[in-house]
Scaffold this motif. Structure first.
Motif, PDB file in Angstrom:
ATOM      1  N   MET A 161      67.636  14.263   3.055  1.00  0.00           N
ATOM      2  CA  MET A 161      66.683  14.151   1.962  1.00  0.00           C
ATOM      3  C   MET A 161      65.412  13.484   2.486  1.00  0.00           C
ATOM      4  O   MET A 161      65.477  12.474   3.166  1.00  0.00           O
ATOM      5  N   ASP A 162      64.276  14.031   2.145  1.00  0.00           N
ATOM      6  CA  ASP A 162      62.987  13.526   2.607  1.00  0.00           C
ATOM      7  C   ASP A 162      62.427  12.532   1.589  1.00  0.00           C
ATOM      8  O   ASP A 162      62.221  12.873   0.423  1.00  0.00           O
ATOM      9  N   PHE A 163      62.166  11.302   2.053  1.00  0.00           N
ATOM     10  CA  PHE A 163      61.638  10.273   1.165  1.00  0.00           C
ATOM     11  C   PHE A 163      60.165   9.970   1.439  1.00  0.00           C
ATOM     12  O   PHE A 163      59.622   9.015   0.899  1.00  0.00           O
ATOM     13  N   GLU A 164      59.536  10.784   2.257  1.00  0.00           N
ATOM     14  CA  GLU A 164      58.123  10.589   2.554  1.00  0.00           C
ATOM     15  C   GLU A 164      57.278  11.091   1.375  1.00  0.00           C
ATOM     16  O   GLU A 164      57.668  12.011   0.669  1.00  0.00           O
ATOM     17  N   LEU A 165      56.126  10.462   1.202  1.00  0.00           N
ATOM     18  CA  LEU A 165      55.203  10.938   0.179  1.00  0.00           C
ATOM     19  C   LEU A 165      54.601  12.259   0.627  1.00  0.00           C
ATOM     20  O   LEU A 165      54.360  12.474   1.811  1.00  0.00           O
ATOM     21  N   SER A 166      54.339  13.124  -0.331  1.00  0.00           N
ATOM     22  CA  SER A 166      53.688  14.393  -0.029  1.00  0.00           C
ATOM     23  C   SER A 166      52.230  14.127   0.339  1.00  0.00           C
ATOM     24  O   SER A 166      51.698  13.024   0.123  1.00  0.00           O
ATOM     25  N   GLU A 167      51.570  15.134   0.851  1.00  0.00           N
ATOM     26  CA  GLU A 167      50.152  15.007   1.189  1.00  0.00           C
ATOM     27  C   GLU A 167      49.332  14.644  -0.058  1.00  0.00           C
ATOM     28  O   GLU A 167      48.427  13.802   0.000  1.00  0.00           O
ATOM     29  N   GLU A 168      49.653  15.265  -1.182  1.00  0.00           N
ATOM     30  CA  GLU A 168      48.942  14.977  -2.434  1.00  0.00           C
ATOM     31  C   GLU A 168      49.183  13.537  -2.883  1.00  0.00           C
ATOM     32  O   GLU A 168      48.260  12.871  -3.374  1.00  0.00           O
ATOM     33  N   GLN A 169      50.412  13.052  -2.729  1.00  0.00           N
ATOM     34  CA  GLN A 169      50.723  11.673  -3.110  1.00  0.00           C
ATOM     35  C   GLN A 169      50.028  10.670  -2.192  1.00  0.00           C
ATOM     36  O   GLN A 169      49.544   9.632  -2.659  1.00  0.00           O
ATOM     37  N   GLU A 170      49.950  10.977  -0.913  1.00  0.00           N
ATOM     38  CA  GLU A 170      49.218  10.113   0.028  1.00  0.00           C
ATOM     39  C   GLU A 170      47.742  10.064  -0.343  1.00  0.00           C
ATOM     40  O   GLU A 170      47.102   9.011  -0.287  1.00  0.00           O
ATOM     41  N   GLN A 171      47.197  11.214  -0.734  1.00  0.00           N
ATOM     42  CA  GLN A 171      45.797  11.265  -1.149  1.00  0.00           C
ATOM     43  C   GLN A 171      45.587  10.446  -2.418  1.00  0.00           C
ATOM     44  O   GLN A 171      44.606   9.698  -2.528  1.00  0.00           O
ATOM     45  N   LEU A 172      46.495  10.570  -3.382  1.00  0.00           N
ATOM     46  CA  LEU A 172      46.414   9.783  -4.605  1.00  0.00           C
ATOM     47  C   LEU A 172      46.450   8.293  -4.271  1.00  0.00           C
ATOM     48  O   LEU A 172      45.638   7.515  -4.776  1.00  0.00           O
ATOM     49  N   LYS A 173      47.378   7.910  -3.416  1.00  0.00           N
ATOM     50  CA  LYS A 173      47.506   6.505  -3.012  1.00  0.00           C
ATOM     51  C   LYS A 173      46.208   6.001  -2.402  1.00  0.00           C
ATOM     52  O   LYS A 173      45.732   4.916  -2.744  1.00  0.00           O
ATOM     53  N   SER A 174      45.612   6.789  -1.520  1.00  0.00           N
ATOM     54  CA  SER A 174      44.347   6.403  -0.882  1.00  0.00           C
ATOM     55  C   SER A 174      43.221   6.264  -1.897  1.00  0.00           C
ATOM     56  O   SER A 174      42.406   5.342  -1.813  1.00  0.00           O
ATOM     57  N   GLU A 175      43.156   7.192  -2.852  1.00  0.00           N
ATOM     58  CA  GLU A 175      42.111   7.135  -3.884  1.00  0.00           C
ATOM     59  C   GLU A 175      42.255   5.893  -4.754  1.00  0.00           C
ATOM     60  O   GLU A 175      41.259   5.244  -5.087  1.00  0.00           O
ATOM     61  N   VAL A 176      43.486   5.572  -5.126  1.00  0.00           N
ATOM     62  CA  VAL A 176      43.707   4.384  -5.955  1.00  0.00           C
ATOM     63  C   VAL A 176      43.423   3.122  -5.144  1.00  0.00           C
ATOM     64  O   VAL A 176      42.835   2.163  -5.673  1.00  0.00           O
ATOM     65  N   GLN A 177      43.800   3.097  -3.878  1.00  0.00           N
ATOM     66  CA  GLN A 177      43.475   1.956  -3.017  1.00  0.00           C
ATOM     67  C   GLN A 177      41.961   1.759  -2.951  1.00  0.00           C
ATOM     68  O   GLN A 177      41.459   0.635  -3.061  1.00  0.00           O
ATOM     69  N   ARG A 178      41.237   2.842  -2.762  1.00  0.00           N
ATOM     70  CA  ARG A 178      39.776   2.774  -2.683  1.00  0.00           C
ATOM     71  C   ARG A 178      39.197   2.251  -4.007  1.00  0.00           C
ATOM     72  O   ARG A 178      38.312   1.397  -4.021  1.00  0.00           O
ATOM     73  N   PHE A 179      39.710   2.769  -5.115  1.00  0.00           N
ATOM     74  CA  PHE A 179      39.273   2.284  -6.432  1.00  0.00           C
ATOM     75  C   PHE A 179      39.530   0.786  -6.547  1.00  0.00           C
ATOM     76  O   PHE A 179      38.653   0.017  -6.966  1.00  0.00           O
ATOM     77  N   ALA A 180      40.730   0.364  -6.179  1.00  0.00           N
ATOM     78  CA  ALA A 180      41.104  -1.041  -6.296  1.00  0.00           C
ATOM     79  C   ALA A 180      40.229  -1.937  -5.423  1.00  0.00           C
ATOM     80  O   ALA A 180      39.780  -3.011  -5.863  1.00  0.00           O
ATOM     81  N   GLU A 181      39.966  -1.509  -4.213  1.00  0.00           N
ATOM     82  CA  GLU A 181      39.119  -2.286  -3.301  1.00  0.00           C
ATOM     83  C   GLU A 181      37.687  -2.405  -3.816  1.00  0.00           C
ATOM     84  O   GLU A 181      37.048  -3.447  -3.665  1.00  0.00           O
ATOM     85  N   ASN A 182      37.189  -1.341  -4.439  1.00  0.00           N
ATOM     86  CA  ASN A 182      35.802  -1.331  -4.911  1.00  0.00           C
ATOM     87  C   ASN A 182      35.609  -1.913  -6.304  1.00  0.00           C
ATOM     88  O   ASN A 182      34.566  -2.506  -6.582  1.00  0.00           O
TER      89      ASN A 182
END
Length: 161
Positions: free
Chosen positions: A1-22
């Motif tokens: 079973m694969d527990f890695e985030l999908s590419e879309e989920q990684e992108q979402l995570k990055s966008e929310v991180q950027r929002f949070a930082e800014n």
């Protein structure tokens, strides 16, 4: 079973991180010191679809699934738990409307929450039971055309706003 985030989920995570930082990190201490609600951050989060992200598109939401919503909440809390809670609790209880509400209730209540125009609240904690919802004693009873609510609450999430 694969527990890695999908590419879309990684992108979402990055966008929310950027929002949070800014948007969150630069003002978090100020909001804590002044004990004020972060309306400006709520407005920015609404623009990004981060308020009640599980609300479906047809009701004005972003339509994220449970894992996407967890990623969003985790990143908001990583930046600042106080503001993270303010943002993630704006839709507190909308799941009940989605699951059990009428179409009219969904149309009336969900879109304003998703857009940041309304904030939902919850009155769960009681003096004798804390937040154990299976043990609450507050009751709502129909009395003619009205509902009568009897009981005591200690805290109401978002009650002051």
């Amino acid at each position: 079973m694969d527990f890695e985030l999908s590419e879309e989920q990684e992108q979402l995570k990055s966008e929310v991180q950027r929002f949070a930082e800014n948007e969150i990190v630069p003002v978090a201490k100020e909001y804590d010191r002044e004990e004020k609600y972060p309306w400006e951050v709520v407005d920015e989060a609404a623009e990004m679809g981060l308020l009640a992200p599980q609300i479906p598109f047809e009701y004005g939401g972003a339509g994220y699934d449970v894992l996407d919503t967890a990623i969003i909440v985790e990143e908001l809390f990583a930046a600042d738990p106080g503001i993270g809670l303010c943002l993630s609790s704006t839709g507190f209880g909308t799941e009940a409307i989605l699951e059990y509400g009428t179409e009219e209730q969904k149309e009336e209540y969900l879109e304003p929450v998703a857009k940041g125009e309304a904030i939902s609240g919850a009155a769960i904690s009681e003096p004798d039971t804390g937040s154990d919802v299976s043990s609450v004693s507050t009751r709502a009873e129909k009395d003619g055309d009205e509902w009568v609510i009897n009981g005591n609450k200690m805290w109401i999430t978002n009650g002051s706003i």
